[in-house]
Motif scaffolding. Structure first.
Motif, mmCIF file in Angstrom:
data_model
loop_
_atom_site.group_PDB
_atom_site.id
_atom_site.type_symbol
_atom_site.label_atom_id
_atom_site.label_comp_id
_atom_site.label_asym_id
_atom_site.label_seq_id
_atom_site.Cartn_x
_atom_site.Cartn_y
_atom_site.Cartn_z
ATOM 1 N N PHE A 152 85.430 33.498 -6.260
ATOM 2 C CA PHE A 152 85.529 33.584 -7.725
ATOM 3 C C PHE A 152 84.966 34.924 -8.205
ATOM 4 O O PHE A 152 83.906 35.360 -7.762
ATOM 5 C CB PHE A 152 84.716 32.463 -8.381
ATOM 6 C CG PHE A 152 85.335 31.105 -8.217
ATOM 7 C CD1 PHE A 152 86.083 30.540 -9.242
ATOM 8 C CD2 PHE A 152 85.188 30.398 -7.030
ATOM 9 C CE1 PHE A 152 86.664 29.288 -9.095
ATOM 10 C CE2 PHE A 152 85.774 29.148 -6.872
ATOM 11 C CZ PHE A 152 86.516 28.589 -7.901
ATOM 12 N N SER A 153 85.676 35.551 -9.128
ATOM 13 C CA SER A 153 85.138 36.767 -9.751
ATOM 14 C C SER A 153 85.634 36.824 -11.191
ATOM 15 O O SER A 153 86.615 36.164 -11.540
ATOM 16 C CB SER A 153 85.574 38.021 -8.984
ATOM 17 O OG SER A 153 86.976 38.084 -8.883
ATOM 18 N N CYS A 154 84.936 37.602 -12.010
ATOM 19 C CA CYS A 154 85.419 37.760 -13.395
ATOM 20 C C CYS A 154 85.671 39.231 -13.696
ATOM 21 O O CYS A 154 85.148 40.123 -13.021
ATOM 22 C CB CYS A 154 84.448 37.134 -14.392
ATOM 23 S SG CYS A 154 83.147 38.224 -14.962
ATOM 24 N N LEU A 155 86.483 39.434 -14.705
ATOM 25 C CA LEU A 155 86.967 40.783 -15.026
ATOM 26 C C LEU A 155 85.942 41.597 -15.809
ATOM 27 O O LEU A 155 85.661 41.290 -16.976
ATOM 28 C CB LEU A 155 88.261 40.692 -15.845
ATOM 29 C CG LEU A 155 88.980 42.026 -16.048
ATOM 30 C CD1 LEU A 155 89.657 42.480 -14.754
ATOM 31 C CD2 LEU A 155 90.026 41.939 -17.158
ATOM 32 N N THR A 156 85.383 42.641 -15.161
ATOM 33 C CA THR A 156 84.668 43.681 -15.905
ATOM 34 C C THR A 156 85.303 45.041 -15.587
ATOM 35 O O THR A 156 84.745 46.085 -15.919
ATOM 36 C CB THR A 156 83.154 43.712 -15.580
ATOM 37 O OG1 THR A 156 82.976 43.851 -14.174
ATOM 38 C CG2 THR A 156 82.461 42.446 -16.061
ATOM 39 N N ARG A 157 86.467 44.985 -14.936
ATOM 40 C CA ARG A 157 87.155 46.231 -14.584
ATOM 41 C C ARG A 157 87.651 46.964 -15.829
ATOM 42 O O ARG A 157 87.746 48.192 -15.830
ATOM 43 C CB ARG A 157 88.325 45.911 -13.650
ATOM 44 C CG ARG A 157 89.043 47.138 -13.098
ATOM 45 C CD ARG A 157 88.097 48.027 -12.261
ATOM 46 N NE ARG A 157 88.826 49.027 -11.536
ATOM 47 C CZ ARG A 157 89.289 48.889 -10.301
ATOM 48 N NH1 ARG A 157 89.074 47.758 -9.623
ATOM 49 N NH2 ARG A 157 89.957 49.851 -9.712
ATOM 50 N N LEU A 158 87.922 46.224 -16.882
ATOM 51 C CA LEU A 158 88.334 46.894 -18.117
ATOM 52 C C LEU A 158 87.187 47.762 -18.635
ATOM 53 O O LEU A 158 87.385 48.915 -19.036
ATOM 54 C CB LEU A 158 88.769 45.848 -19.158
ATOM 55 C CG LEU A 158 89.138 46.365 -20.549
ATOM 56 C CD1 LEU A 158 90.187 47.462 -20.500
ATOM 57 C CD2 LEU A 158 89.649 45.204 -21.421
ATOM 58 N N ASP A 159 85.974 47.225 -18.592
ATOM 59 C CA ASP A 159 84.796 47.997 -19.022
ATOM 60 C C ASP A 159 84.594 49.202 -18.095
ATOM 61 O O ASP A 159 84.273 50.306 -18.541
ATOM 62 C CB ASP A 159 83.550 47.103 -19.006
ATOM 63 C CG ASP A 159 83.819 45.778 -19.695
ATOM 64 O OD1 ASP A 159 83.947 45.768 -20.920
ATOM 65 O OD2 ASP A 159 83.956 44.752 -18.993
ATOM 66 N N HIS A 160 84.781 48.961 -16.803
ATOM 67 C CA HIS A 160 84.657 50.023 -15.795
ATOM 68 C C HIS A 160 85.671 51.141 -16.090
ATOM 69 O O HIS A 160 85.319 52.329 -16.096
ATOM 70 C CB HIS A 160 84.929 49.389 -14.422
ATOM 71 C CG HIS A 160 84.821 50.303 -13.252
ATOM 72 N ND1 HIS A 160 83.746 50.298 -12.391
ATOM 73 C CD2 HIS A 160 85.675 51.246 -12.782
ATOM 74 C CE1 HIS A 160 83.939 51.202 -11.448
ATOM 75 N NE2 HIS A 160 85.110 51.793 -11.651
ATOM 76 N N SER A 268 83.517 47.805 -10.257
ATOM 77 C CA SER A 268 82.660 46.777 -10.856
ATOM 78 C C SER A 268 83.421 45.472 -10.983
ATOM 79 O O SER A 268 84.588 45.477 -11.405
ATOM 80 C CB SER A 268 82.222 47.194 -12.263
ATOM 81 O OG SER A 268 81.653 48.476 -12.249
ATOM 82 N N MET A 269 82.779 44.386 -10.596
ATOM 83 C CA MET A 269 83.331 43.070 -10.932
ATOM 84 C C MET A 269 82.221 42.048 -11.051
ATOM 85 O O MET A 269 81.143 42.207 -10.479
ATOM 86 C CB MET A 269 84.430 42.636 -9.954
ATOM 87 C CG MET A 269 84.102 42.579 -8.519
ATOM 88 S SD MET A 269 85.670 42.462 -7.584
ATOM 89 C CE MET A 269 85.385 40.995 -6.691
ATOM 90 N N GLY A 270 82.496 41.010 -11.811
ATOM 91 C CA GLY A 270 81.517 39.942 -11.994
ATOM 92 C C GLY A 270 81.592 39.025 -10.781
ATOM 93 O O GLY A 270 82.648 38.459 -10.499
ATOM 94 N N VAL A 271 80.480 38.929 -10.037
ATOM 95 C CA VAL A 271 80.443 38.073 -8.840
ATOM 96 C C VAL A 271 79.173 37.232 -8.838
ATOM 97 O O VAL A 271 78.236 37.500 -9.600
ATOM 98 C CB VAL A 271 80.531 38.917 -7.542
ATOM 99 C CG1 VAL A 271 81.873 39.626 -7.424
ATOM 100 C CG2 VAL A 271 79.384 39.895 -7.423
ATOM 101 N N TYR A 272 79.148 36.299 -7.919
ATOM 102 C CA TYR A 272 78.030 35.358 -7.819
ATOM 103 C C TYR A 272 76.753 36.128 -7.449
ATOM 104 O O TYR A 272 76.737 36.881 -6.479
ATOM 105 C CB TYR A 272 78.383 34.319 -6.763
ATOM 106 C CG TYR A 272 77.555 33.065 -6.835
ATOM 107 C CD1 TYR A 272 77.407 32.369 -8.037
ATOM 108 C CD2 TYR A 272 76.938 32.563 -5.702
ATOM 109 C CE1 TYR A 272 76.653 31.216 -8.103
ATOM 110 C CE2 TYR A 272 76.184 31.395 -5.755
ATOM 111 C CZ TYR A 272 76.044 30.740 -6.967
ATOM 112 O OH TYR A 272 75.301 29.596 -7.028
#
Ligand SMILES: NC(=O)C1=CN([C@@H]2O[C@H](COP(=O)(O)OP(=O)(O)OC[C@H]3O[C@@H](n4cnc5c(N)ncnc54)[C@H](O)[C@@H]3O)[C@@H](O)[C@H]2O)C=CC1
Ligand SMILES: O=C(O)CCC(=O)C(=O)O
Length: 333
Positions: A152-160, A268-272
């Motif tokens: 599972f990961s969430c999108l912070t690539r837009l911010d990156h 960058s990505m949102g990870v555990y």
């Protein structure tokens, strides 16, 4: 040719999906030789709109697109998935903070986590986009206990991408010459866009971002607030949230999961967060710098963190702890 990968996009009748589906279906994400079965989930009232999207995908006559499956049913949507891109949820309107979405949206991600648990392959890679993306992702992961949390990961690539582009514009170069910006923490206005490890390639040579930009006050001030507030600025201007740039970032994120990151580059990505070496509290989905190989991410360890960065990393972590605790109290997960 390979067997098709089965890819789910939720919120498929919405505006991000409209910018996203063509790129996926033409091979920008999973590879130019990889056939695709595209599963499109939205809610029942949106089925007529979704039919129009399906017609347009058919009319693109794309060689890799083997099947398109529109549905409003979880048992159809989540079955045997290789990848799930969870976009569907309520977007923020002008004047709303991301927290305002928490109650409405985390319930969706609990139920979709349960569907992943029941119907998807255990190897499925899940990208959560719908806001609040980090906490929704955590709730989906907790609701699918037999799927590894690392999937599972969430999108912070837009911010990156926003941060890379701001630095590039300031230096008068193309964004491809800026690497290793970092987004720490939450996909919210508390995120910390950090350029202490960023390199700018000037005339073939990698230069530290602070030396290339030569404006420390900007890098520690307006640069950070511009990236933090960019989503809100787009909403104010368009009266709708970012869609084209979000779709591009989703493609970048999922393509890097599928094919890996380039040697020497991190994204960058949102990870555990459990087990991280940066003192970020456990049991969060927190955005870190990562490298990816063999479809597996690894947090980049050993980066020096100064007091300026530490305070900002802690502030965004505190917001995520609060969001998680609120979500858990709503849902009892
Ligand atoms: N993480 C990020 O970087 C970004 C996240 N977002 C978020 O992405 C989400 C979607 O944004 P847009 O496409 O602009 O919104 P939109 O309103 O245009 O589309 C959302 C779609 O999701 C559908 N939907 C709602 N509940 C659903 C459910 N339970 N199952 C399946 N589909 C469902 C809606 O019917 C709609 O078609 C929002 O939460 C937005 O805040 C947007 C930009 C960037
Ligand atoms: O800011 C929002 O709530 C929606 C769009 C978004 O997440 C973004 O543009 O970063």
């Amino acid at each position: 040719m390979a067997e098709p990968v089965r890819v789910l996009v939720t919120g498929a009748a919405g505006q991000i999906a409209y910018s996203l589906l063509y790129s996926i279906a033409k091979g920008d994400v999973f590879g130019k030789d990889q056939p695709i079965a595209l599963v499109l989930l939205d809610i029942a009232p949106m089925m007529p709109v979704l039919e129009g999207v399906v017609m347009e995908l058919q009319d693109c006559a794309l060689p890799l697109l083997r099947e398109v499956i529109p549905t409003d049913k979880g048992e159809v949507a989540f079955k045997d998935l290789d990848a799930a891109i969870l976009v569907g949820s309520m977007p923020r309107r002008d004047g709303m903070e991301r927290k305002d979405l928490l109650k409405a949206n985390v319930a969706i991600f609990k139920s979709q986590g349960e569907s992943l648990e029941k119907y998807a392959k255990k190897t499925v890679k899940v990208l959560v986009v719908g806001n609040p993306a980090n906490t929704n992702c955590l709730i989906a992961a907790k609701s699918a206990p037999s799927i590894p949390k690392e999937n599972f990961s969430c999108l912070t690539r837009l911010d990156h991408n926003r941060a890379s582009s701001q630095v590039a514009m300031r230096c008068g170069i193309s964004a491809e010459f800026v690497k290793n910006v970092i987004i720490w923490g939450n996909h919210s206005s508390t995120q910390y866009p950090d350029v202490h490890h960023c390199k700018v390639n000037k005339q073939g040579k990698d230069v530290a971002c602070f030396d290339a930009v030569k404006d420390e006050a900007w890098l520690k001030g307006d640069f950070i607030s511009t990236v933090q507030q960019r989503g809100a600025a787009v909403i104010k201007a368009r009266k709708l949230s970012s869609a084209m740039s979000a779709a591009k970032a989703i493609c970048d994120h999922m393509r890097d999961i599928w094919t890996g990151t380039q040697e020497g580059n991190f994204i960058s990505m949102g990870v555990y967060s459990t087990g991280n070496s940066y003192g970020v509290p456990e049991d969060l989905i927190y955005s870190f710098p990562v490298t990816i190989k063999d479809k597996t991410w690894k947090i980049v360890d050993g980066l020096a963190i100064n007091d300026f960065s530490r305070a900002k990393m802690d502030a965004t972590a505190a917001e995520l702890v609060e969001e998680r605790d609120t979500a858990v109290s709503f849902l009892g997960v």
